[in-house]
Structures are given as C-alpha cells and as structure tokens.
Design a protein around this motif. Structure first.
Motif, PDB file in Angstrom:
ATOM      1  N   VAL A 292     -17.699   8.608  64.387  1.00  0.00           N
ATOM      2  CA  VAL A 292     -18.695   9.116  63.440  1.00  0.00           C
ATOM      3  C   VAL A 292     -19.778   8.081  63.198  1.00  0.00           C
ATOM      4  O   VAL A 292     -19.493   6.915  62.906  1.00  0.00           O
ATOM      5  CB  VAL A 292     -18.019   9.487  62.098  1.00  0.00           C
ATOM      6  N   GLN A 293     -21.020   8.520  63.334  1.00  0.00           N
ATOM      7  CA  GLN A 293     -22.169   7.665  63.028  1.00  0.00           C
ATOM      8  C   GLN A 293     -23.122   8.468  62.151  1.00  0.00           C
ATOM      9  O   GLN A 293     -23.427   9.628  62.456  1.00  0.00           O
ATOM     10  CB  GLN A 293     -22.871   7.235  64.308  1.00  0.00           C
ATOM     11  N   ASP A 294     -23.568   7.865  61.063  1.00  0.00           N
ATOM     12  CA  ASP A 294     -24.459   8.534  60.100  1.00  0.00           C
ATOM     13  C   ASP A 294     -23.884   9.875  59.644  1.00  0.00           C
ATOM     14  O   ASP A 294     -24.593  10.881  59.576  1.00  0.00           O
ATOM     15  CB  ASP A 294     -25.859   8.725  60.692  1.00  0.00           C
ATOM     16  N   ASP A 295     -22.585   9.898  59.363  1.00  0.00           N
ATOM     17  CA  ASP A 295     -21.856  11.059  58.861  1.00  0.00           C
ATOM     18  C   ASP A 295     -21.826  12.235  59.843  1.00  0.00           C
ATOM     19  O   ASP A 295     -21.589  13.371  59.461  1.00  0.00           O
ATOM     20  CB  ASP A 295     -22.401  11.519  57.502  1.00  0.00           C
ATOM     21  N   THR A 296     -22.065  11.975  61.133  1.00  0.00           N
ATOM     22  CA  THR A 296     -22.035  13.017  62.158  1.00  0.00           C
ATOM     23  C   THR A 296     -21.070  12.620  63.259  1.00  0.00           C
ATOM     24  O   THR A 296     -21.084  11.469  63.724  1.00  0.00           O
ATOM     25  CB  THR A 296     -23.444  13.233  62.754  1.00  0.00           C
ATOM     26  N   VAL A 297     -20.236  13.551  63.700  1.00  0.00           N
ATOM     27  CA  VAL A 297     -19.301  13.298  64.796  1.00  0.00           C
ATOM     28  C   VAL A 297     -20.107  13.187  66.089  1.00  0.00           C
ATOM     29  O   VAL A 297     -20.820  14.113  66.465  1.00  0.00           O
ATOM     30  CB  VAL A 297     -18.251  14.423  64.912  1.00  0.00           C
ATOM     31  N   THR A 298     -20.018  12.031  66.742  1.00  0.00           N
ATOM     32  CA  THR A 298     -20.756  11.792  67.979  1.00  0.00           C
ATOM     33  C   THR A 298     -19.855  11.864  69.201  1.00  0.00           C
ATOM     34  O   THR A 298     -20.342  11.983  70.334  1.00  0.00           O
ATOM     35  CB  THR A 298     -21.472  10.436  67.952  1.00  0.00           C
ATOM     36  N   ARG A 299     -18.542  11.772  68.987  1.00  0.00           N
ATOM     37  CA  ARG A 299     -17.577  11.807  70.084  1.00  0.00           C
ATOM     38  C   ARG A 299     -16.241  12.266  69.508  1.00  0.00           C
ATOM     39  O   ARG A 299     -15.923  11.973  68.358  1.00  0.00           O
ATOM     40  CB  ARG A 299     -17.451  10.409  70.673  1.00  0.00           C
ATOM     41  N   CYS A 300     -15.472  12.980  70.323  1.00  0.00           N
ATOM     42  CA  CYS A 300     -14.175  13.480  69.866  1.00  0.00           C
ATOM     43  C   CYS A 300     -13.211  13.457  71.043  1.00  0.00           C
ATOM     44  O   CYS A 300     -13.562  13.852  72.148  1.00  0.00           O
ATOM     45  CB  CYS A 300     -14.344  14.895  69.336  1.00  0.00           C
ATOM     46  N   TRP A 301     -11.968  12.988  70.799  1.00  0.00           N
ATOM     47  CA  TRP A 301     -10.955  12.976  71.848  1.00  0.00           C
ATOM     48  C   TRP A 301      -9.570  13.134  71.232  1.00  0.00           C
ATOM     49  O   TRP A 301      -9.348  12.861  70.062  1.00  0.00           O
ATOM     50  CB  TRP A 301     -11.060  11.724  72.719  1.00  0.00           C
ATOM     51  N   VAL A 302      -8.656  13.589  72.083  1.00  0.00           N
ATOM     52  CA  VAL A 302      -7.286  13.854  71.677  1.00  0.00           C
ATOM     53  C   VAL A 302      -6.439  12.606  71.872  1.00  0.00           C
ATOM     54  O   VAL A 302      -6.643  11.844  72.811  1.00  0.00           O
ATOM     55  CB  VAL A 302      -6.701  15.013  72.529  1.00  0.00           C
ATOM     56  N   GLY A 303      -5.470  12.423  70.995  1.00  0.00           N
ATOM     57  CA  GLY A 303      -4.502  11.348  71.189  1.00  0.00           C
ATOM     58  C   GLY A 303      -4.594  10.306  70.180  1.00  0.00           C
ATOM     59  O   GLY A 303      -3.969   9.346  70.048  1.00  0.00           O
TER      60      GLY A 303
END
Length: 71
Positions: A60-71
């Motif tokens: 999360v950067q500036d309250d926005t999800v910029t990347r997402c991954w499992v595990g």
C-alpha cells in the motif's frame, strides 16, 4: 499422537482485483471473500518468504493497494 492441524482454506479469488482500491476497502473485501489473514505493507518492506495458506498481502502506498499477492 495429535492430529496434524488443518490449514485455513485458500479462497477462490483473484488478487489482482484489489489493486487500485483504498487499503481499508480492499481489506474489508478480502475478509468478506474468506481470506483468514490480510497483511498490509508499505513499499519495500523486507518480509520473510514463508508461504502462509489463506493469507493475502497488500503493498500500500498513499492509502492505495499497488500490489497484491497470496501467501
């Protein structure tokens, strides 16, 4: 001997759908979709490479999800 623990279920969900959402909204949605653990991290955070079934990670950067991954 004690039985082996059963790991949390891995939800059938697409992690890419959280990219671009506000962190709180993404977390709430992930929990509603069955993720047992949702972890929010700032960019560049050093983390271990262990895989945890049922965990979803958000960068999360500036309250926005910029990347997402499992595990």
């Amino acid at each position: 001997m004690a039985p082996l623990p059963t790991p949390p279920a891995q939800p059938e969900d697409t992690p890419d759908r959280y990219v671009g959402l506000a962190a709180a909204e993404a977390t709430r949605s992930a929990e509603e979709h069955g993720w047992s653990t949702v972890r929010t991290l700032p960019p560049g955070t050093i983390i271990t490479m262990e895989f945890l079934q049922g965990r979803l990670n958000f960068e999360v950067q500036d309250d926005t999800v910029t990347r997402c991954w499992v595990g």
